[in-house]
Design a protein around this motif. Sequence first.
Motif, mmCIF file in Angstrom:
data_model
loop_
_atom_site.group_PDB
_atom_site.id
_atom_site.type_symbol
_atom_site.label_atom_id
_atom_site.label_comp_id
_atom_site.label_asym_id
_atom_site.label_seq_id
_atom_site.Cartn_x
_atom_site.Cartn_y
_atom_site.Cartn_z
ATOM 1 N N VAL A 219 0.863 -1.193 0.000
ATOM 2 C CA VAL A 219 0.000 0.000 0.000
ATOM 3 C C VAL A 219 0.893 1.235 0.000
ATOM 4 O O VAL A 219 1.569 1.527 0.989
ATOM 5 C CB VAL A 219 -0.954 -0.007 1.206
ATOM 6 N N LYS B 44 0.148 4.513 -0.475
ATOM 7 C CA LYS B 44 -0.432 5.843 -0.216
ATOM 8 C C LYS B 44 0.583 6.741 0.482
ATOM 9 O O LYS B 44 1.322 6.266 1.357
ATOM 10 C CB LYS B 44 -1.700 5.721 0.629
ATOM 11 N N ASN C 161 -5.486 4.268 -1.438
ATOM 12 C CA ASN C 161 -6.775 4.461 -0.764
ATOM 13 C C ASN C 161 -7.507 5.743 -1.158
ATOM 14 O O ASN C 161 -8.616 5.969 -0.697
ATOM 15 C CB ASN C 161 -6.599 4.414 0.763
ATOM 16 N N VAL D 213 -8.216 0.342 -2.129
ATOM 17 C CA VAL D 213 -8.561 -0.227 -0.830
ATOM 18 C C VAL D 213 -9.255 0.764 0.102
ATOM 19 O O VAL D 213 -9.622 0.417 1.222
ATOM 20 C CB VAL D 213 -7.310 -0.816 -0.129
ATOM 21 N N MET E 136 -2.836 -6.167 7.867
ATOM 22 C CA MET E 136 -2.029 -5.014 7.542
ATOM 23 C C MET E 136 -0.676 -5.208 8.250
ATOM 24 O O MET E 136 -0.381 -6.305 8.719
ATOM 25 C CB MET E 136 -2.747 -3.728 7.977
ATOM 26 N N SER E 137 0.115 -4.151 8.307
ATOM 27 C CA SER E 137 1.468 -4.317 8.867
ATOM 28 C C SER E 137 1.459 -4.937 10.267
ATOM 29 O O SER E 137 2.292 -5.774 10.585
ATOM 30 C CB SER E 137 2.177 -2.957 8.922
ATOM 31 N N ARG F 240 -2.588 -6.435 2.972
ATOM 32 C CA ARG F 240 -2.361 -5.065 2.489
ATOM 33 C C ARG F 240 -1.345 -4.389 3.411
ATOM 34 O O ARG F 240 -1.684 -3.986 4.518
ATOM 35 C CB ARG F 240 -3.682 -4.279 2.490
ATOM 36 N N ILE F 241 -0.110 -4.278 2.946
ATOM 37 C CA ILE F 241 0.971 -3.844 3.827
ATOM 38 C C ILE F 241 1.513 -2.490 3.382
ATOM 39 O O ILE F 241 2.027 -2.347 2.276
ATOM 40 C CB ILE F 241 2.123 -4.877 3.819
ATOM 41 N N GLY F 242 1.391 -1.505 4.259
ATOM 42 C CA GLY F 242 1.922 -0.182 3.970
ATOM 43 C C GLY F 242 3.214 0.082 4.724
ATOM 44 O O GLY F 242 4.315 -0.101 4.204
ATOM 45 N N SER F 243 3.081 0.508 5.994
ATOM 46 C CA SER F 243 4.237 1.026 6.733
ATOM 47 C C SER F 243 5.369 0.010 6.889
ATOM 48 O O SER F 243 6.538 0.394 6.862
ATOM 49 C CB SER F 243 3.781 1.544 8.102
ATOM 50 N N ARG G 122 4.199 6.504 7.681
ATOM 51 C CA ARG G 122 3.678 7.648 6.931
ATOM 52 C C ARG G 122 3.633 8.887 7.815
ATOM 53 O O ARG G 122 3.420 8.790 9.017
ATOM 54 C CB ARG G 122 2.254 7.351 6.427
HETATM 55 C C1 LIG Z 1 -3.178 2.207 4.725
HETATM 56 C C2 LIG Z 1 -3.970 0.984 4.586
HETATM 57 C C3 LIG Z 1 -3.374 -0.281 4.759
HETATM 58 C C4 LIG Z 1 -1.919 -0.472 5.150
HETATM 59 O O1 LIG Z 1 -1.749 -0.108 6.479
HETATM 60 P P1 LIG Z 1 -0.373 -0.339 7.269
HETATM 61 O O2 LIG Z 1 -0.779 -0.394 8.688
HETATM 62 O O3 LIG Z 1 0.493 0.820 6.944
HETATM 63 O O4 LIG Z 1 0.202 -1.624 6.788
HETATM 64 C C5 LIG Z 1 -4.185 -1.389 4.585
HETATM 65 N N1 LIG Z 1 -5.486 -1.288 4.276
HETATM 66 C C6 LIG Z 1 -6.088 -0.099 4.101
HETATM 67 C C7 LIG Z 1 -7.519 -0.068 3.768
HETATM 68 C C8 LIG Z 1 -5.348 1.070 4.252
HETATM 69 O O5 LIG Z 1 -5.957 2.256 4.093
#
Ligand SMILES: *Cc1c(COP(=O)(O)O)cnc(C)c1O
Length: 234
Positions: A38, A40, A61, A85, A205-206, A221-224, A230
Motif C-alpha cells: 500500500v 499511499k 486508498n 482499498v 495489515m502491517s 495489504r501492507i503499507g508502513s 507515513r
Molecule cells: C493504509 C492501509 C493499509 C496499510 O496499512 P499499514 O498499517 O500501513 O500496513 C491497509 N489497508 C487499508 C484499507 C489502508 O488504508
Amino acid sequence: MTERRAEIAKNLHLVRERLAAACAAAGRPAADVTLIAVTKTYPASDVAHLAALGVADIGENRDQEAAPKAAAVAELGLDVRWHFVGRLQRNKCRSVVRYADMVHSVDGVRLAETLGRAAAEGRARPLDVLVQVSIDGDASRGGVPADSLERVAEAVAAVPSLRLRGLMAVAPLDWRPEAAFDALARTAERLRIGYPTADVLSAGMSADLEAAVAFGATHVRIGSAVLGNRLPLE
Ligand SMILES: *Cc1c(COP(=O)(O)O)cnc(C)c1O
C-alpha cells in the motif's frame, strides 16, 4: 541500487519472512497469500522500486492520489496491478475503473450500481470487486455489517461488468486481531455457500498480518512495514 530501493528491499525481506512464517504456522503454502504494497503518501518512484523487487500488486486508498500515480507508473512502462482499498465515493467511480484491477471497498448497493455503470462504460474487462465487511458492525469506518452483506454481494453479482471475488475487512482497533479475523472467516465461509468463486479474503495489515494469514487471508495489504511510517496527514 539507490538508498531508497535498498531500504524498501530490506523492509520487504522482513515482511516476506513474516509472511512465510505465518503461512508455515498455518500449514498453508506461501503462494496462497498475495502481498499488496500500500503506497499511499509515497511517490510513483517507490512503486517502481517495488516492481523491480518483484511486487506487482500495489494498493492505494484515495483516487486523487492514485489516478496520477497510476498514470506515472504506466508512463514508466511498468506493469503492476492496482488495488483500490480506501473508501470510495460514487463520484470517483469513473476515474477508479480506468486504472484499478480490483476494488476492495464496495460497501453499499448504490455504490455497486454506480461502479458497475462506470466499469461498463470505462473499461474493456470486468472489474474484480470485494465487498468490505465491518467486523464490529460499526459502519462509520467503512464496510457493511455482516447482516447486510448478502444484499451488497447480490448487487455486485448482478452486474456483468463487475466480478464478485470475495471480502475485505480491517480489524477494529479495539478487538484482538485473532477474534476479528476469526469472525471474518466465518462470514467469508457463509458468503461462499452462495458464491463459491468469491474466494478472495483481503485482510491483514502491517501490525496484524500473522493473525490474518492464520484465519485464511489470501491478500494482505501492507503499507508502513514495507515503505516506512507515513507522515500523519491522512
Ligand atoms: C493504509 C492501509 C493499509 C496499510 O496499512 P499499514 O498499517 O500501513 O500496513 C491497509 N489497508 C487499508 C484499507 C489502508 O488504508
